[in-house]
Design a protein around this motif. Structure first.
Motif, PDB file in Angstrom:
ATOM      1  N   VAL A 180      -4.649  -4.354   7.243  1.00  0.00           N
ATOM      2  CA  VAL A 180      -4.113  -5.037   6.057  1.00  0.00           C
ATOM      3  C   VAL A 180      -5.139  -6.066   5.601  1.00  0.00           C
ATOM      4  N   ALA A 181      -5.663  -5.897   4.394  1.00  0.00           N
ATOM      5  CA  ALA A 181      -6.613  -6.852   3.835  1.00  0.00           C
ATOM      6  C   ALA A 181      -5.865  -7.763   2.874  1.00  0.00           C
ATOM      7  N   HIS A 203      -8.107   4.826   9.788  1.00  0.00           N
ATOM      8  CA  HIS A 203      -7.167   3.715   9.714  1.00  0.00           C
ATOM      9  C   HIS A 203      -6.247   3.888   8.505  1.00  0.00           C
ATOM     10  N   GLU A 204      -4.990   3.487   8.689  1.00  0.00           N
ATOM     11  CA  GLU A 204      -4.117   3.304   7.542  1.00  0.00           C
ATOM     12  C   GLU A 204      -4.516   1.967   6.914  1.00  0.00           C
ATOM     13  N   VAL A 205      -4.615   1.927   5.605  1.00  0.00           N
ATOM     14  CA  VAL A 205      -5.118   0.715   4.953  1.00  0.00           C
ATOM     15  C   VAL A 205      -4.090   0.224   3.928  1.00  0.00           C
ATOM     16  N   TYR A 206      -3.922  -1.094   3.898  1.00  0.00           N
ATOM     17  CA  TYR A 206      -3.020  -1.707   2.922  1.00  0.00           C
ATOM     18  C   TYR A 206      -3.724  -2.913   2.315  1.00  0.00           C
ATOM     19  N   ALA A 207      -3.672  -3.006   0.991  1.00  0.00           N
ATOM     20  CA  ALA A 207      -4.305  -4.119   0.279  1.00  0.00           C
ATOM     21  C   ALA A 207      -3.222  -5.049  -0.252  1.00  0.00           C
ATOM     22  N   LEU A 208      -3.307  -6.301   0.122  1.00  0.00           N
ATOM     23  CA  LEU A 208      -2.363  -7.315  -0.363  1.00  0.00           C
ATOM     24  C   LEU A 208      -3.164  -8.308  -1.193  1.00  0.00           C
ATOM     25  N   GLN A 209      -3.056  -8.175  -2.499  1.00  0.00           N
ATOM     26  CA  GLN A 209      -3.898  -8.959  -3.401  1.00  0.00           C
ATOM     27  C   GLN A 209      -3.192 -10.254  -3.817  1.00  0.00           C
ATOM     28  N   VAL A 210      -3.916 -11.358  -3.673  1.00  0.00           N
ATOM     29  CA  VAL A 210      -3.385 -12.674  -4.044  1.00  0.00           C
ATOM     30  C   VAL A 210      -4.332 -13.290  -5.076  1.00  0.00           C
ATOM     31  N   GLN A 211      -3.832 -13.511  -6.277  1.00  0.00           N
ATOM     32  CA  GLN A 211      -4.610 -14.189  -7.309  1.00  0.00           C
ATOM     33  C   GLN A 211      -3.722 -15.231  -7.980  1.00  0.00           C
TER      34      GLN A 211
END
Length: 293
Positions: A180-181, A203-211
């Motif tokens: 998780v990025a 890898h399973e990948v998940y993007a958690l974007q914070v702006q």
């Protein structure tokens, strides 16, 4: 209480994490759904396939009903159950300064649920490389150490080099897991190569974007001196309403390219701002089925 004023080890904050864990148990059976079934065959409990009998095979795995019907000895294979490992990559670059307390809260919530679910957790700070925040560990007993580690995690100097960090991560962790990025994803070198690299290696990948609004809006006008918070590079520019509009359009297009990239690569994505309570973000993720694409 503002996000920046909240201590992660505050009992009230931990109680909020506990509430999220209870919700995760109710919605997902406890985990973030990182406990993927393995493609390997072994000594699990879920039937996977048959194999011809071979010398030395466990006679208890012989399917006698198949033998009675076809006079052929076969043994049953079962899915090998593997421990889930969740790797949290938290952006610690200077561009995250205004969002850093919030990113820590999100990271803490995901790590707390995973540790409480007996998943294996590791946390890294993401900058011009990887900086360990929490070495791989498991169990609720590690929750307080995790929270202290996040509280003490500093912002890092230098550009965010996500692609390089992905390769360093691969060198440290051949074991597959859920990555998780948590970042604004405003990487000078882009994000696609790093996301693709992690997915390519299983890898399973998940993007958690914070702006926040400082990322997406431009309130500057007139002659201004700009300074990059990561590289200290300076540039004097004149900002008219037109330049401000072009900036905002460019950021929107950048974010849209992230969304398209995640769809193409099968990467899960959620986007949020620090104005949204972190519990709501995690609750939405859980109700959508966990950290899945």
């Amino acid at each position: 209480m503002a996000a920046g004023e909240m201590k992660l080890t505050d009992p009230q904050f931990i109680q909020r994490l506990e509430s999220l864990y209870l919700l995760a148990r109710k919605v997902l059976g406890g985990s973030l759904q990182a406990d993927r079934k393995s493609v390997k065959k072994g000594a699990g409990v879920t039937f996977a396939d048959y194999s011809e009998y071979y010398y030395g095979a466990d006679f208890r795995a012989i399917d006698w009903r198949v033998f009675a019907r076809f006079e052929t000895l076969v043994v049953k294979l079962f899915e090998l159950e593997e421990d889930a490992t969740i790797y949290l990559l938290m952006d610690c670059s200077q561009s995250m300064a205004s969002k850093f307390p919030y990113a820590k809260q999100l990271t803490a919530a995901l790590a707390y649920i995973a540790l409480s679910s007996l998943d294996r957790v590791a946390i890294y700070g993401l900058g011009d490389g990887l900086t360990p925040v929490l070495e791989p560990c498991r169990g609720r007993a590690k929750a307080l150490a995790m929270l202290r580690g996040l509280e003490d995690a500093p912002l890092l100097e230098g550009d965010t080099r996500f692609n390089l960090a992905a390769r360093q991560f691969r060198a440290r962790h051949a074991r597959r897991g859920l990555v998780v990025a948590i970042s604004d994803f405003l990487f000078p070198e882009g994000f696609e190569e790093g996301l693709k690299f992690l997915g390519y290696h299983g890898h399973e990948v998940y993007a958690l974007q914070v702006q926040d609004e400082g990322d997406t809006r431009c309130e500057l006008r007139g002659d201004v001196d700009l300074e990059c918070v990561e590289t200290d590079a300076r540039l004097r520019v004149t900002v008219s309403p037109r330049e401000a509009r072009l900036y905002e359009e460019a950021v929107a297009e950048w974010n849209e390219s992230l969304r398209r990239c995640c769809v193409r690569l099968g990467v899960g994505l959620a986007a949020t701002t620090p104005e949204a309570p972190f519990e709501r973000v995690v609750q939405d993720i859980l109700r959508r089925g966990g950290l899945v694409a």
